[in-house]
Design a protein around this motif. Structure first.
Motif, PDB file in Angstrom:
ATOM      1  N   TYR A 142      -1.206  58.092 -10.352  1.00 25.44           N
ATOM      2  CA  TYR A 142      -1.315  58.540 -11.749  1.00 25.44           C
ATOM      3  C   TYR A 142      -2.719  59.061 -12.054  1.00 25.44           C
ATOM      4  CZ  TYR A 142       0.321  58.941 -16.518  1.00 25.44           C
ATOM      5  OH  TYR A 142       0.717  59.463 -17.724  1.00 25.44           O
ATOM      6  N   ILE A 143      -3.732  58.438 -11.433  1.00 21.74           N
ATOM      7  CA  ILE A 143      -5.105  58.925 -11.612  1.00 21.74           C
ATOM      8  C   ILE A 143      -5.228  60.350 -11.090  1.00 21.74           C
ATOM      9  CG2 ILE A 143      -7.491  58.620 -10.835  1.00 21.74           C
ATOM     10  CD1 ILE A 143      -7.030  55.612 -10.898  1.00 21.74           C
ATOM     11  N   ASN A 144      -4.596  60.624  -9.938  1.00 22.23           N
ATOM     12  CA  ASN A 144      -4.621  61.980  -9.374  1.00 22.23           C
ATOM     13  C   ASN A 144      -3.924  62.968 -10.302  1.00 22.23           C
ATOM     14  OD1 ASN A 144      -5.988  61.084  -7.116  1.00 22.23           O
ATOM     15  ND2 ASN A 144      -4.136  60.827  -5.880  1.00 22.23           N
ATOM     16  N   LEU A 145      -2.851  62.516 -10.956  1.00 28.95           N
ATOM     17  CA  LEU A 145      -2.110  63.384 -11.875  1.00 28.95           C
ATOM     18  C   LEU A 145      -2.981  63.808 -13.061  1.00 28.95           C
ATOM     19  CD1 LEU A 145       0.448  64.675 -13.141  1.00 28.95           C
ATOM     20  CD2 LEU A 145       1.011  62.411 -14.040  1.00 28.95           C
ATOM     21  N   VAL A 146      -3.578  62.837 -13.748  1.00 27.81           N
ATOM     22  CA  VAL A 146      -4.389  63.181 -14.930  1.00 27.81           C
ATOM     23  C   VAL A 146      -5.668  63.921 -14.529  1.00 27.81           C
ATOM     24  CG1 VAL A 146      -3.470  61.379 -16.427  1.00 27.81           C
ATOM     25  CG2 VAL A 146      -5.417  60.857 -14.957  1.00 27.81           C
ATOM     26  N   SER A 147      -6.175  63.633 -13.351  1.00 21.91           N
ATOM     27  CA  SER A 147      -7.370  64.346 -12.879  1.00 21.91           C
ATOM     28  C   SER A 147      -7.049  65.813 -12.609  1.00 21.91           C
ATOM     29  CB  SER A 147      -7.920  63.688 -11.612  1.00 21.91           C
ATOM     30  OG  SER A 147      -8.352  62.379 -11.874  1.00 21.91           O
ATOM     31  N   ALA A 148      -5.867  66.060 -12.018  1.00 25.95           N
ATOM     32  CA  ALA A 148      -5.450  67.438 -11.730  1.00 25.95           C
ATOM     33  C   ALA A 148      -5.256  68.238 -13.012  1.00 25.95           C
ATOM     34  CB  ALA A 148      -4.152  67.428 -10.921  1.00 25.95           C
ATOM     35  N   LEU A 149      -4.937  67.549 -14.090  1.00 25.09           N
ATOM     36  CA  LEU A 149      -4.741  68.209 -15.390  1.00 25.09           C
ATOM     37  C   LEU A 149      -6.026  68.255 -16.213  1.00 25.09           C
ATOM     38  CD1 LEU A 149      -1.339  66.523 -16.347  1.00 25.09           C
ATOM     39  CD2 LEU A 149      -1.654  68.859 -15.517  1.00 25.09           C
ATOM     40  N   ASN A 150      -7.126  67.759 -15.622  1.00 26.85           N
ATOM     41  CA  ASN A 150      -8.429  67.681 -16.310  1.00 26.85           C
ATOM     42  C   ASN A 150      -8.362  66.821 -17.569  1.00 26.85           C
ATOM     43  OD1 ASN A 150      -9.807  69.420 -14.474  1.00 26.85           O
ATOM     44  ND2 ASN A 150      -8.860  71.190 -15.485  1.00 26.85           N
ATOM     45  N   LEU A 151      -7.608  65.723 -17.471  1.00 25.43           N
ATOM     46  CA  LEU A 151      -7.439  64.827 -18.624  1.00 25.43           C
ATOM     47  C   LEU A 151      -7.875  63.403 -18.300  1.00 25.43           C
ATOM     48  CD1 LEU A 151      -3.892  66.044 -19.773  1.00 25.43           C
ATOM     49  CD2 LEU A 151      -6.107  66.709 -20.722  1.00 25.43           C
ATOM     50  N   ALA A 152      -8.719  63.258 -17.282  1.00 26.74           N
ATOM     51  CA  ALA A 152      -9.108  61.916 -16.841  1.00 26.74           C
ATOM     52  C   ALA A 152      -9.840  61.131 -17.926  1.00 26.74           C
ATOM     53  CB  ALA A 152      -9.969  62.014 -15.584  1.00 26.74           C
ATOM     54  N   ASN A 153     -10.576  61.832 -18.803  1.00 23.39           N
ATOM     55  CA  ASN A 153     -11.361  61.149 -19.834  1.00 23.39           C
ATOM     56  C   ASN A 153     -10.718  61.224 -21.209  1.00 23.39           C
ATOM     57  OD1 ASN A 153     -13.487  60.430 -18.029  1.00 23.39           O
ATOM     58  ND2 ASN A 153     -14.254  62.531 -18.150  1.00 23.39           N
ATOM     59  N   GLU A 154      -9.435  61.585 -21.258  1.00 22.14           N
ATOM     60  CA  GLU A 154      -8.761  61.756 -22.536  1.00 22.14           C
ATOM     61  C   GLU A 154      -7.548  60.838 -22.613  1.00 22.14           C
ATOM     62  OE1 GLU A 154      -7.832  65.436 -25.538  1.00 22.14           O
ATOM     63  OE2 GLU A 154      -8.360  65.796 -23.452  1.00 22.14           O
ATOM     64  N   LYS A 155      -7.235  60.378 -23.816  1.00 25.20           N
ATOM     65  CA  LYS A 155      -6.042  59.556 -24.016  1.00 25.20           C
ATOM     66  C   LYS A 155      -4.808  60.420 -23.815  1.00 25.20           C
ATOM     67  CE  LYS A 155      -7.113  55.724 -27.136  1.00 25.20           C
ATOM     68  NZ  LYS A 155      -6.847  55.160 -28.466  1.00 25.20           N
ATOM     69  N   THR A 156      -3.896  59.951 -22.969  1.00 28.87           N
ATOM     70  CA  THR A 156      -2.677  60.722 -22.720  1.00 28.87           C
ATOM     71  C   THR A 156      -1.443  59.863 -22.987  1.00 28.87           C
ATOM     72  OG1 THR A 156      -2.668  60.097 -20.367  1.00 28.87           O
ATOM     73  CG2 THR A 156      -3.765  62.176 -20.971  1.00 28.87           C
ATOM     74  N   LEU A 157      -0.396  60.531 -23.454  1.00 33.97           N
ATOM     75  CA  LEU A 157       0.897  59.886 -23.653  1.00 33.97           C
ATOM     76  C   LEU A 157       1.926  60.706 -22.895  1.00 33.97           C
ATOM     77  CD1 LEU A 157       2.740  57.791 -25.119  1.00 33.97           C
ATOM     78  CD2 LEU A 157       3.011  59.499 -26.923  1.00 33.97           C
ATOM     79  N   LEU A 158       2.520  60.113 -21.867  1.00 32.71           N
ATOM     80  CA  LEU A 158       3.549  60.794 -21.080  1.00 32.71           C
ATOM     81  C   LEU A 158       4.915  60.323 -21.555  1.00 32.71           C
ATOM     82  CD1 LEU A 158       4.590  62.524 -18.708  1.00 32.71           C
ATOM     83  CD2 LEU A 158       4.222  60.544 -17.213  1.00 32.71           C
ATOM     84  N   VAL A 159       5.758  61.285 -21.932  1.00 32.31           N
ATOM     85  CA  VAL A 159       7.106  60.974 -22.406  1.00 32.31           C
ATOM     86  C   VAL A 159       8.106  61.378 -21.330  1.00 32.31           C
ATOM     87  CG1 VAL A 159       8.813  61.328 -24.221  1.00 32.31           C
ATOM     88  CG2 VAL A 159       6.377  61.370 -24.788  1.00 32.31           C
ATOM     89  N   LEU A 160       8.832  60.388 -20.809  1.00 33.00           N
ATOM     90  CA  LEU A 160       9.843  60.632 -19.770  1.00 33.00           C
ATOM     91  C   LEU A 160      11.231  60.645 -20.408  1.00 33.00           C
ATOM     92  CD1 LEU A 160       8.509  58.177 -17.022  1.00 33.00           C
ATOM     93  CD2 LEU A 160       8.174  60.653 -17.115  1.00 33.00           C
ATOM     94  N   PRO A 161      12.171  61.393 -19.806  1.00 32.65           N
ATOM     95  CA  PRO A 161      13.535  61.402 -20.368  1.00 32.65           C
ATOM     96  C   PRO A 161      14.240  60.058 -20.226  1.00 32.65           C
ATOM     97  CG  PRO A 161      13.443  62.637 -18.312  1.00 32.65           C
ATOM     98  CD  PRO A 161      12.033  62.300 -18.664  1.00 32.65           C
ATOM     99  N   SER A 162      13.916  59.312 -19.159  1.00 33.20           N
ATOM    100  CA  SER A 162      14.515  57.994 -18.932  1.00 33.20           C
ATOM    101  C   SER A 162      13.529  57.123 -18.166  1.00 33.20           C
ATOM    102  CB  SER A 162      15.840  58.115 -18.162  1.00 33.20           C
ATOM    103  OG  SER A 162      15.619  58.779 -16.927  1.00 33.20           O
ATOM    104  N   GLN A 163      13.844  55.854 -18.037  1.00 29.85           N
ATOM    105  CA  GLN A 163      12.937  54.901 -17.406  1.00 29.85           C
ATOM    106  C   GLN A 163      12.691  55.250 -15.934  1.00 29.85           C
ATOM    107  OE1 GLN A 163      11.416  52.384 -19.106  1.00 29.85           O
ATOM    108  NE2 GLN A 163      10.212  51.972 -17.299  1.00 29.85           N
ATOM    109  N   ASN A 164      11.420  55.243 -15.537  1.00 26.01           N
ATOM    110  CA  ASN A 164      11.035  55.464 -14.143  1.00 26.01           C
ATOM    111  C   ASN A 164       9.955  54.455 -13.811  1.00 26.01           C
ATOM    112  OD1 ASN A 164       9.595  56.442 -11.788  1.00 26.01           O
ATOM    113  ND2 ASN A 164      10.721  58.365 -12.030  1.00 26.01           N
ATOM    114  N   ASN A 165      10.327  53.392 -13.120  1.00 26.68           N
ATOM    115  CA  ASN A 165       9.390  52.290 -12.867  1.00 26.68           C
ATOM    116  C   ASN A 165       8.196  52.702 -12.018  1.00 26.68           C
ATOM    117  OD1 ASN A 165      10.421  50.221 -14.399  1.00 26.68           O
ATOM    118  ND2 ASN A 165      11.815  49.505 -12.817  1.00 26.68           N
ATOM    119  N   ASN A 166       8.398  53.601 -11.077  1.00 25.83           N
ATOM    120  CA  ASN A 166       7.285  54.015 -10.216  1.00 25.83           C
ATOM    121  C   ASN A 166       6.173  54.687 -11.027  1.00 25.83           C
ATOM    122  OD1 ASN A 166       8.721  53.018  -8.110  1.00 25.83           O
ATOM    123  ND2 ASN A 166       8.813  54.902  -6.924  1.00 25.83           N
ATOM    124  N   ILE A 167       6.568  55.529 -11.986  1.00 27.67           N
ATOM    125  CA  ILE A 167       5.568  56.199 -12.826  1.00 27.67           C
ATOM    126  C   ILE A 167       4.978  55.212 -13.829  1.00 27.67           C
ATOM    127  CG2 ILE A 167       5.187  58.007 -14.544  1.00 27.67           C
ATOM    128  CD1 ILE A 167       7.389  59.627 -13.196  1.00 27.67           C
TER     129      ILE A 167
END
Length: 209
Positions: free
Chosen positions: A139-164
């Motif tokens: 997940y750190i790699n994901l937000v870093s790739a989006l240049n959002l490592a230092n910003e509050k993010t809210l990820l909305v998934l269509p359904s439950q995904n325990n790995n994420i």
């Protein structure tokens, strides 16, 4: 409103998603937002606060000294609120802070919050993805790739995904919810709203009901 779809590496996929105007393009109603956020925060309160009144204090009920002739104010009990260790007058008692809001008002508040995010270009759409393993580094790699490592993010998934979800749980500025858990407070509290292509469809269908 059309938004480019990115992959988890932060690169454009070439696809675009149309954010429905009925959800992301309405005229925001600030008072609806205020009421929905107020209800959300009120529902977080346990309401277990309690102080003892004079009838609940352990202590003697004997009159402290004679009524007259002392030169001081008359006193009948050591449990009086006037004395140190006495009961408290009109102190906090356990109570339920929750209150009711109409479904249409709550829906309006959430659409208003989403519209503010879209208006300020704070909505990022990702292609549907998952993680093979539960690792915070994913997940750190994901937000870093989006240049959002230092910003509050809210990820909305269509359904439950325990790995994420479990990969993000240890990151202070990241939160992952499903579309049916979306609330006005979380939308406003994040800097960037991350959606997947499927969660955009899920939100559109949910608000259409």
């Amino acid at each position: 409103m059309e938004v480019k779809v990115l992959n988890i590496s932060g690169k454009e996929t070439g696809a675009k998603v149309q954010l429905p105007e009925s959800v992301f393009g309405i005229t925001p109603v600030d008072h609806a937002i205020y009421l929905d956020v107020k209800q959300y925060l009120a529902n977080q309160r346990q309401g277990t606060h309690k102080s003892k009144q004079r009838n609940e204090i352990a202590g003697s009920t004997r009159k402290l000294y004679k009524q007259k002739g002392t030169g001081g104010a008359r006193a009948g009990s050591i449990k009086s609120p006037l004395f140190n260790g006495g009961g408290r007058v009109f102190g906090p008692q356990p109570r339920d802070y929750s209150f009711k809001l109409n479904k249409k008002l709550k829906s309006l508040a959430r659409k208003s919050a989403l519209s503010y995010k879209a208006k300020d270009n704070n909505v990022v759409v990702l292609e549907d993805f998952t993680f093979d393993t539960i690792k915070t580094k994913n997940y750190i790699n994901l937000v870093s790739a989006l240049n959002l490592a230092n910003e509050k993010t809210l990820l909305v998934l269509p359904s439950q995904n325990n790995n994420i979800y479990l990969s993000s749980r240890n990151i202070q500025k990241a939160k992952v919810i499903t579309a049916d858990q979306l609330n006005t407070y979380d939308v406003l509290n994040c800097g960037k709203l991350l959606l997947t292509a499927d969660s955009v469809k899920t939100l559109e269908e949910a608000f259409a009901k």
